[in-house]
Motif scaffolding. Sequence first.
Motif, PDB file in Angstrom:
ATOM      1  N   MET A  44       0.843  -1.183   0.000  1.00  0.00           N
ATOM      2  CA  MET A  44       0.000   0.000   0.000  1.00  0.00           C
ATOM      3  C   MET A  44       0.892   1.251   0.000  1.00  0.00           C
ATOM      4  SD  MET A  44      -2.973   1.192   2.717  1.00  0.00           S
ATOM      5  CE  MET A  44      -3.623  -0.440   2.834  1.00  0.00           C
ATOM      6  N   THR A  45       0.547   2.221  -0.818  1.00  0.00           N
ATOM      7  CA  THR A  45       1.313   3.463  -0.919  1.00  0.00           C
ATOM      8  C   THR A  45       0.982   4.377   0.249  1.00  0.00           C
ATOM      9  OG1 THR A  45       1.098   3.255  -3.318  1.00  0.00           O
ATOM     10  CG2 THR A  45       1.841   5.361  -2.501  1.00  0.00           C
ATOM     11  N   GLU A  46       1.949   5.205   0.653  1.00  0.00           N
ATOM     12  CA  GLU A  46       1.788   6.083   1.818  1.00  0.00           C
ATOM     13  C   GLU A  46       0.907   7.308   1.558  1.00  0.00           C
ATOM     14  OE1 GLU A  46       2.907   5.504   4.996  1.00  0.00           O
ATOM     15  OE2 GLU A  46       3.351   3.541   4.176  1.00  0.00           O
ATOM     16  N   GLN A  47       0.925   7.826   0.311  1.00  0.00           N
ATOM     17  CA  GLN A  47       0.100   8.996   0.018  1.00  0.00           C
ATOM     18  C   GLN A  47      -0.383   8.932  -1.430  1.00  0.00           C
ATOM     19  OE1 GLN A  47       2.636  12.314   0.885  1.00  0.00           O
ATOM     20  NE2 GLN A  47       3.428  12.444  -1.188  1.00  0.00           N
ATOM     21  N   VAL A  48      -1.451   9.667  -1.709  1.00  0.00           N
ATOM     22  CA  VAL A  48      -2.051   9.669  -3.040  1.00  0.00           C
ATOM     23  C   VAL A  48      -1.081  10.316  -4.029  1.00  0.00           C
ATOM     24  CG1 VAL A  48      -3.979  10.480  -4.439  1.00  0.00           C
ATOM     25  CG2 VAL A  48      -4.383   9.776  -2.071  1.00  0.00           C
ATOM     26  N   GLN A  49      -0.856   9.600  -5.142  1.00  0.00           N
ATOM     27  CA  GLN A  49       0.013  10.085  -6.206  1.00  0.00           C
ATOM     28  C   GLN A  49      -0.771  10.180  -7.507  1.00  0.00           C
ATOM     29  OE1 GLN A  49       3.400   7.442  -6.260  1.00  0.00           O
ATOM     30  NE2 GLN A  49       3.700   7.628  -4.055  1.00  0.00           N
ATOM     31  N   HIS A  50      -0.104  10.627  -8.576  1.00  0.00           N
ATOM     32  CA  HIS A  50      -0.782  10.884  -9.847  1.00  0.00           C
ATOM     33  C   HIS A  50      -1.441   9.654 -10.465  1.00  0.00           C
ATOM     34  CE1 HIS A  50       3.057   9.383 -11.340  1.00  0.00           C
ATOM     35  NE2 HIS A  50       2.470   9.191 -12.508  1.00  0.00           N
ATOM     36  N   ASP A  51      -1.020   8.460 -10.118  1.00  0.00           N
ATOM     37  CA  ASP A  51      -1.597   7.253 -10.713  1.00  0.00           C
ATOM     38  C   ASP A  51      -2.211   6.314  -9.664  1.00  0.00           C
ATOM     39  OD1 ASP A  51       0.753   6.487  -9.504  1.00  0.00           O
ATOM     40  OD2 ASP A  51       1.486   5.310 -11.202  1.00  0.00           O
ATOM     41  N   SER A  52      -2.552   6.851  -8.504  1.00  0.00           N
ATOM     42  CA  SER A  52      -3.086   6.027  -7.415  1.00  0.00           C
ATOM     43  C   SER A  52      -4.542   5.625  -7.659  1.00  0.00           C
ATOM     44  CB  SER A  52      -3.054   6.799  -6.091  1.00  0.00           C
ATOM     45  OG  SER A  52      -1.748   7.091  -5.690  1.00  0.00           O
ATOM     46  N   ALA A  53      -4.904   4.502  -7.090  1.00  0.00           N
ATOM     47  CA  ALA A  53      -6.303   4.131  -6.906  1.00  0.00           C
ATOM     48  C   ALA A  53      -6.589   4.455  -5.441  1.00  0.00           C
ATOM     49  CB  ALA A  53      -6.513   2.650  -7.187  1.00  0.00           C
ATOM     50  N   VAL A  54      -7.688   5.167  -5.188  1.00  0.00           N
ATOM     51  CA  VAL A  54      -7.955   5.658  -3.842  1.00  0.00           C
ATOM     52  C   VAL A  54      -9.356   5.229  -3.412  1.00  0.00           C
ATOM     53  CG1 VAL A  54      -7.995   7.679  -2.356  1.00  0.00           C
ATOM     54  CG2 VAL A  54      -6.544   7.678  -4.375  1.00  0.00           C
ATOM     55  N   LEU A  55      -9.435   4.505  -2.306  1.00  0.00           N
ATOM     56  CA  LEU A  55     -10.711   4.099  -1.737  1.00  0.00           C
ATOM     57  C   LEU A  55     -11.140   5.175  -0.750  1.00  0.00           C
ATOM     58  CD1 LEU A  55     -12.691   1.669  -1.809  1.00  0.00           C
ATOM     59  CD2 LEU A  55     -11.494   0.796   0.208  1.00  0.00           C
ATOM     60  N   VAL A  56     -12.311   5.778  -0.980  1.00  0.00           N
ATOM     61  CA  VAL A  56     -12.750   6.916  -0.176  1.00  0.00           C
ATOM     62  C   VAL A  56     -14.213   6.787   0.223  1.00  0.00           C
ATOM     63  CG1 VAL A  56     -11.140   8.496  -1.315  1.00  0.00           C
ATOM     64  CG2 VAL A  56     -13.467   8.324  -2.171  1.00  0.00           C
ATOM     65  N   HIS A  57     -14.546   7.473   1.303  1.00  0.00           N
ATOM     66  CA  HIS A  57     -15.928   7.777   1.630  1.00  0.00           C
ATOM     67  C   HIS A  57     -16.078   9.258   1.360  1.00  0.00           C
ATOM     68  CE1 HIS A  57     -18.299   4.512   3.137  1.00  0.00           C
ATOM     69  NE2 HIS A  57     -17.401   4.150   4.047  1.00  0.00           N
ATOM     70  N   PHE A  58     -17.189   9.647   0.743  1.00  0.00           N
ATOM     71  CA  PHE A  58     -17.404  11.072   0.501  1.00  0.00           C
ATOM     72  C   PHE A  58     -18.874  11.430   0.617  1.00  0.00           C
ATOM     73  CE2 PHE A  58     -18.048   9.301  -3.728  1.00  0.00           C
ATOM     74  CZ  PHE A  58     -19.130  10.020  -4.218  1.00  0.00           C
ATOM     75  N   THR A  59     -19.091  12.690   0.924  1.00  0.00           N
ATOM     76  CA  THR A  59     -20.416  13.294   0.882  1.00  0.00           C
ATOM     77  C   THR A  59     -20.292  14.501  -0.023  1.00  0.00           C
ATOM     78  OG1 THR A  59     -20.963  12.542   3.103  1.00  0.00           O
ATOM     79  CG2 THR A  59     -22.259  14.380   2.235  1.00  0.00           C
ATOM     80  N   LEU A  60     -21.233  14.619  -0.953  1.00  0.00           N
ATOM     81  CA  LEU A  60     -21.241  15.698  -1.928  1.00  0.00           C
ATOM     82  C   LEU A  60     -22.414  16.603  -1.608  1.00  0.00           C
ATOM     83  CD1 LEU A  60     -19.851  16.512  -4.606  1.00  0.00           C
ATOM     84  CD2 LEU A  60     -21.485  15.079  -5.771  1.00  0.00           C
ATOM     85  N   MET A  61     -22.137  17.907  -1.405  1.00  0.00           N
ATOM     86  CA  MET A  61     -23.196  18.847  -1.014  1.00  0.00           C
ATOM     87  C   MET A  61     -23.274  20.016  -1.984  1.00  0.00           C
ATOM     88  SD  MET A  61     -22.518  18.827   3.068  1.00  0.00           S
ATOM     89  CE  MET A  61     -20.783  19.053   2.777  1.00  0.00           C
ATOM     90  N   LEU A  62     -24.488  20.551  -2.121  1.00  0.00           N
ATOM     91  CA  LEU A  62     -24.719  21.742  -2.930  1.00  0.00           C
ATOM     92  C   LEU A  62     -24.492  22.987  -2.090  1.00  0.00           C
ATOM     93  CD1 LEU A  62     -27.954  20.569  -4.794  1.00  0.00           C
ATOM     94  CD2 LEU A  62     -25.576  20.452  -5.577  1.00  0.00           C
ATOM     95  N   GLU A  63     -24.552  24.146  -2.740  1.00  0.00           N
ATOM     96  CA  GLU A  63     -24.308  25.429  -2.067  1.00  0.00           C
ATOM     97  C   GLU A  63     -25.192  25.644  -0.849  1.00  0.00           C
ATOM     98  OE1 GLU A  63     -23.265  28.906  -5.055  1.00  0.00           O
ATOM     99  OE2 GLU A  63     -24.931  27.681  -5.768  1.00  0.00           O
ATOM    100  N   ASP A  64     -26.446  25.193  -0.933  1.00  0.00           N
ATOM    101  CA  ASP A  64     -27.385  25.425   0.166  1.00  0.00           C
ATOM    102  C   ASP A  64     -27.257  24.383   1.284  1.00  0.00           C
ATOM    103  OD1 ASP A  64     -28.550  23.152  -0.928  1.00  0.00           O
ATOM    104  OD2 ASP A  64     -30.447  24.116  -1.429  1.00  0.00           O
ATOM    105  N   GLY A  65     -26.260  23.486   1.173  1.00  0.00           N
ATOM    106  CA  GLY A  65     -26.054  22.467   2.196  1.00  0.00           C
ATOM    107  C   GLY A  65     -26.804  21.175   1.936  1.00  0.00           C
ATOM    108  N   THR A  66     -27.603  21.127   0.876  1.00  0.00           N
ATOM    109  CA  THR A  66     -28.324  19.912   0.515  1.00  0.00           C
ATOM    110  C   THR A  66     -27.331  18.819   0.131  1.00  0.00           C
ATOM    111  OG1 THR A  66     -30.164  21.205  -0.359  1.00  0.00           O
ATOM    112  CG2 THR A  66     -30.042  18.906  -1.056  1.00  0.00           C
TER     113      THR A  66
END
Length: 156
Positions: A1-23
């Motif tokens: 496993m690589t120590e930090q995200v690089q230009h060719d990394s595959a990255v497993l993430v959890h994310f939440t995507l919000m609009l301007e109004d917080g939705t």
Amino acid sequence: MTEQVQHDSAVLVHFTLMLEDGTQAESTHASGKPALFRLGDGSLSPALEQHLHGLKPGEKTRFTLQPQDAFGDKNPDLLQYFLPRDFAETGVPEAGTIMLFTAMDGSEMPGIVRDVTGDSITVDFNHPLAGHPVTFDLEVLEIDPQQGAVDANPAG
């Protein structure tokens, strides 16, 4: 496993995507299934990749992308007008309905019915988040994981 995200990394993430109004527009937390982003393959915007570079497993970050760096600006050419007879098989839809349309090449595209009048039906083929700045709350779980995540393509 690589120590930090690089230009060719595959990255497993959890994310939440919000609009301007917080939705909340999307979240991997809701399904409990993290997303797998692949940097350098052209599926992510350069701005999104830039925010991921250098992150380490366990790190959390929050950043906002402008429309042109996320889902694009709204394109007026992607508003199409149909006649009611074009919906003879399915029936005339109501405004707000999301439907699949078959393109000339046979591929399917989702469109949102924006307006229905007596003689015209307006369908918007822009991405639903086009024209909106979006804020990511993102946590890096793993870098270059060996298996098992769902590929995702937000802001790509």
